[in-house]
Scaffold this motif. Structure first.
Motif, PDB file in Angstrom:
ATOM      1  N   GLY A 151     -35.668  25.968 -49.304  1.00  0.00           N
ATOM      2  CA  GLY A 151     -34.735  24.971 -49.801  1.00  0.00           C
ATOM      3  C   GLY A 151     -34.243  24.085 -48.686  1.00  0.00           C
ATOM      4  O   GLY A 151     -35.009  23.688 -47.806  1.00  0.00           O
ATOM      5  N   PHE A 152     -32.935  23.813 -48.697  1.00  0.00           N
ATOM      6  CA  PHE A 152     -32.368  22.866 -47.738  1.00  0.00           C
ATOM      7  C   PHE A 152     -31.025  23.370 -47.211  1.00  0.00           C
ATOM      8  O   PHE A 152     -30.311  24.101 -47.889  1.00  0.00           O
ATOM      9  CB  PHE A 152     -32.158  21.495 -48.399  1.00  0.00           C
ATOM     10  N   VAL A 153     -30.714  22.922 -45.995  1.00  0.00           N
ATOM     11  CA  VAL A 153     -29.402  23.162 -45.427  1.00  0.00           C
ATOM     12  C   VAL A 153     -28.857  21.816 -44.955  1.00  0.00           C
ATOM     13  O   VAL A 153     -29.631  20.899 -44.633  1.00  0.00           O
ATOM     14  CB  VAL A 153     -29.478  24.179 -44.255  1.00  0.00           C
ATOM     15  N   HIS A 154     -27.547  21.688 -44.939  1.00  0.00           N
ATOM     16  CA  HIS A 154     -26.952  20.429 -44.511  1.00  0.00           C
ATOM     17  C   HIS A 154     -27.297  20.138 -43.057  1.00  0.00           C
ATOM     18  O   HIS A 154     -27.306  21.038 -42.212  1.00  0.00           O
ATOM     19  CB  HIS A 154     -25.430  20.487 -44.693  1.00  0.00           C
ATOM     20  N   HIS A 155     -27.603  18.885 -42.752  1.00  0.00           N
ATOM     21  CA  HIS A 155     -28.107  18.549 -41.425  1.00  0.00           C
ATOM     22  C   HIS A 155     -27.086  18.726 -40.304  1.00  0.00           C
ATOM     23  O   HIS A 155     -27.420  18.585 -39.130  1.00  0.00           O
ATOM     24  CB  HIS A 155     -28.687  17.128 -41.421  1.00  0.00           C
ATOM     25  N   SER A 156     -25.844  19.073 -40.637  1.00  0.00           N
ATOM     26  CA  SER A 156     -24.839  19.304 -39.600  1.00  0.00           C
ATOM     27  C   SER A 156     -25.207  20.493 -38.717  1.00  0.00           C
ATOM     28  O   SER A 156     -24.705  20.612 -37.592  1.00  0.00           O
ATOM     29  CB  SER A 156     -23.456  19.529 -40.228  1.00  0.00           C
ATOM     30  N   VAL A 157     -26.079  21.374 -39.207  1.00  0.00           N
ATOM     31  CA  VAL A 157     -26.483  22.528 -38.390  1.00  0.00           C
ATOM     32  C   VAL A 157     -27.269  22.091 -37.158  1.00  0.00           C
ATOM     33  O   VAL A 157     -27.397  22.856 -36.193  1.00  0.00           O
ATOM     34  CB  VAL A 157     -27.320  23.534 -39.209  1.00  0.00           C
ATOM     35  N   LEU A 158     -27.797  20.871 -37.183  1.00  0.00           N
ATOM     36  CA  LEU A 158     -28.566  20.379 -36.045  1.00  0.00           C
ATOM     37  C   LEU A 158     -27.677  19.801 -34.955  1.00  0.00           C
ATOM     38  O   LEU A 158     -28.142  19.578 -33.831  1.00  0.00           O
ATOM     39  CB  LEU A 158     -29.565  19.304 -36.501  1.00  0.00           C
ATOM     40  N   ASN A 159     -26.421  19.553 -35.279  1.00  0.00           N
ATOM     41  CA  ASN A 159     -25.531  18.886 -34.323  1.00  0.00           C
ATOM     42  C   ASN A 159     -25.082  19.788 -33.184  1.00  0.00           C
ATOM     43  O   ASN A 159     -24.778  19.315 -32.094  1.00  0.00           O
ATOM     44  CB  ASN A 159     -24.297  18.333 -35.055  1.00  0.00           C
ATOM     45  N   ASN A 160     -24.993  21.093 -33.441  1.00  0.00           N
ATOM     46  CA  ASN A 160     -24.539  22.033 -32.410  1.00  0.00           C
ATOM     47  C   ASN A 160     -25.513  23.198 -32.346  1.00  0.00           C
ATOM     48  O   ASN A 160     -25.439  24.136 -33.135  1.00  0.00           O
ATOM     49  CB  ASN A 160     -23.125  22.534 -32.719  1.00  0.00           C
TER      50      ASN A 160
END
Length: 551
Positions: free
Chosen positions: A499-508
């Motif tokens: 599925g998908f996860v919100h792209h905020s996980v890539l920020n940190n």
């Protein structure tokens, strides 16, 4: 030395040490953790680590790390590296340099010679099978080996021949001369030395005879000045041999052995031999498989060192064997992550929602807390527009009074956003729903919910992800009691979802643990994650399951 004021559970071992202090106020507590480097550590070892290291800390003593490297056939440097890493990760530091039983081979050999000279040891030339037959059973006494009455000179010569490599492997061993009729099987002339033509990681080719665990362990404890030798209950009978050896050699220090119950956890195995079998059978791939209760497996699943230490402290130390509920372990990590984990949105089984009464160019940024109860953890922005994903399980075509989420013709609130109403759906040729068409009222964002609240992700803010959902590896409560484990393997012990996860996980990139709102706690798997798709291991659900999940 007097103990510190550190808080601890007042178990029977602490009571023993308190009594010892009353007898000797100058006593310097020394413990040790002596792993066999033939596999990775598991949660049972964590209990022993916490016990030995914490006692040393509380009583201002020391704890040694000593590798029991007496069997060159099974030892591997990779296991030693993993053991050192696990202990350090748990937050403990051993005393000075690492110890190895092999450091004492010369001294142990000397004490073997001493026992021969005292007519308390002999070189037996029975085969391994014959020794087993001669030993008897729990109800029948053993009988003496025909080589038991050899002279001291004969035994000294044969033992030297063993040490020089003149006798083939399996053709001779050194045994203690105790009592073949003893009610303790371990006292029926136990083996002290055996021949192994295998290069040792430490002593290389210097030795071709190696002491057994029972012979070397008590001597190593005495050499290091260990005061309290702590082990699990399966070594209770071995205490007889432990004391016999020390009482019949000329070593000065006398450690005392104390036994406590080993750790057993529901639906799990902790035997290294059985864990190795699971790897060999390709049931699990590696020692750090998140379905195993190895320390590395728990770490890869998202468990923290603190949660494991809390668990070991909570279960305590007793002499009573029992089976610990897996929920006790899960509760420790859940309690911690509830306070520390960043929140975000993830959709494990996505279905697309089109909000057709909103223009394509409409976007609204919504700023929300990373943790609802901790403003210090910062905030993040999520975007709302007319194309989102929701969980497939959050939509039901046919209305149902008990179903509190989105139904055809019904409404539901999107968390942090608006109420939406499902108007019609689109299906594929197999009658599967592939899109839901909805409307919403942008004029009233904070209106009361008409039904439940569901999570969602805007299509433009998605990161492709794989989610590993773990269930119990076994579908029987106590697999340790089963001779054959394979029939009890849970075929659904791992479920993969995409599925998908919100792209905020890539920020940190420093943050690896998240609470996926309404779903559970997940940990980024750095081993399986790739550039085009992240992999998340489920650490634990949001709430304790009433029944263990085996399907």
């Amino acid at each position: 030395m007097v103990p510190t004021k550190t808080k601890y559970k007042n178990n029977f071992i602490h009571q023993v040490i308190k009594k010892d202090f009353k007898k000797n106020r100058k006593m310097h507590v020394k413990t040790r953790f002596p792993p066999d480097p033939n596999g990775y550590l598991h949660i049972g070892h964590a209990k022993s680590i916490c016990l030995n290291f914490d006692i040393a800390k509380i009583y201002l003593g020391i704890c040694n790390l000593r590798f029991d490297d007496t069997n060159p056939n099974k030892e591997h440097s990779k296991y030693m590296d993993s053991i050192k890493n696990d202990i350090a990760w748990l937050g403990f530091k051993w005393n000075q340099d690492i110890k190895y039983t092999s450091m004492y081979f010369n001294i142990i050999y000397y004490y073997a010679l001493e026992l021969i000279k005292k007519k308390l040891a002999y070189v037996d030339q029975l085969t391994k099978e014959e020794i087993k037959q001669y030993r008897g059973t729990l109800t029948q006494p053993g009988k003496n080996s025909p080589y038991r009455n050899q002279t001291v000179q004969e035994n000294m010569f044969l033992f030297k021949q063993m040490q020089l490599g003149k006798i083939p492997e399996g053709k001779a061993c050194l045994r203690a001369k105790i009592d073949m009729k003893s009610s303790f099987m371990v006292m029926r002339d136990p083996v002290l030395y055996r021949i192994k033509f295998k290069e040792h990681h430490h002593t290389k080719k210097l030795w071709c005879i190696y002491p057994t665990y029972d012979f070397s362990h008590c001597i190593s404890d005495a050499i290091e000045g260990i005061t309290h030798s702590l082990c699990t209950l399966e070594f209770q009978d071995n205490k007889q041999l432990y004391n016999w050896i020390l009482n019949h050699i000329s070593i000065h220090h006398r450690p005392t052995q104390y036994e406590y119950s080993r750790l057993n956890i529901e639906y799990s195995i902790l035997s290294k031999r059985k864990l190795q079998l699971l790897i060999q059978q390709n049931i699990v791939q590696r020692w750090d498989d998140p379905r195993l209760l190895t320390i590395s497996g728990l770490r890869r699943k998202g468990y923290t060192a603190q949660s494991i230490r809390n668990f070991c402290n909570n279960i305590g130390v007793t002499k009573q064997n029992n089976l610990i509920e897996i929920s006790a372990l899960e509760a420790c990590i859940r309690d911690e992550l509830n306070k520390t984990a960043h929140r975000t949105m993830a959709i494990l089984d996505p279905i697309e929602v089109i909000i057709y009464n909103i223009p394509n160019n409409f976007e609204e940024k919504i700023n929300i807390l990373n943790h609802p109860n901790n403003i210090k953890m910062g905030t993040r922005d999520i975007t709302f527009n007319n194309k989102i994903y929701i969980e497939r399980s959050d939509f039901q075509e046919t209305p149902n009074k008990k179903y509190k989420r989105l139904t055809l013709g019904g409404s539901v609130k999107l968390k942090y956003a608006y109420n939406i109403t499902a108007r019609y759906i689109k299906k594929d040729k197999n009658n599967n729903i592939i899109k839901i068409f909805c409307t919403c009222n942008l004029k009233n964002k904070n209106n009361k919910r008409k039904n439940g609240i569901i999570h969602w992700i805007t299509k433009t803010q998605c990161v492709k992800s794989r989610f590993m959902i773990y269930n119990n590896l076994f579908n029987t409560k106590n697999p340790e009691n089963k001779k054959n484990l394979l029939p009890y393997i849970n075929k659904n012990s791992i479920i993969k979802k995409y599925g998908f996860v919100h792209h905020s996980v890539l920020n940190n990139k420093q943050i690896q643990t998240y609470q996926f709102e309404r779903i559970g706690y997940f940990y980024i798997d750095s081993i399986l994650s790739k550039k085009n798709i992240l992999t998340f291991n489920q650490t634990v659900s949001l709430k304790q399951n009433k029944k263990p999940s085996n399907t």
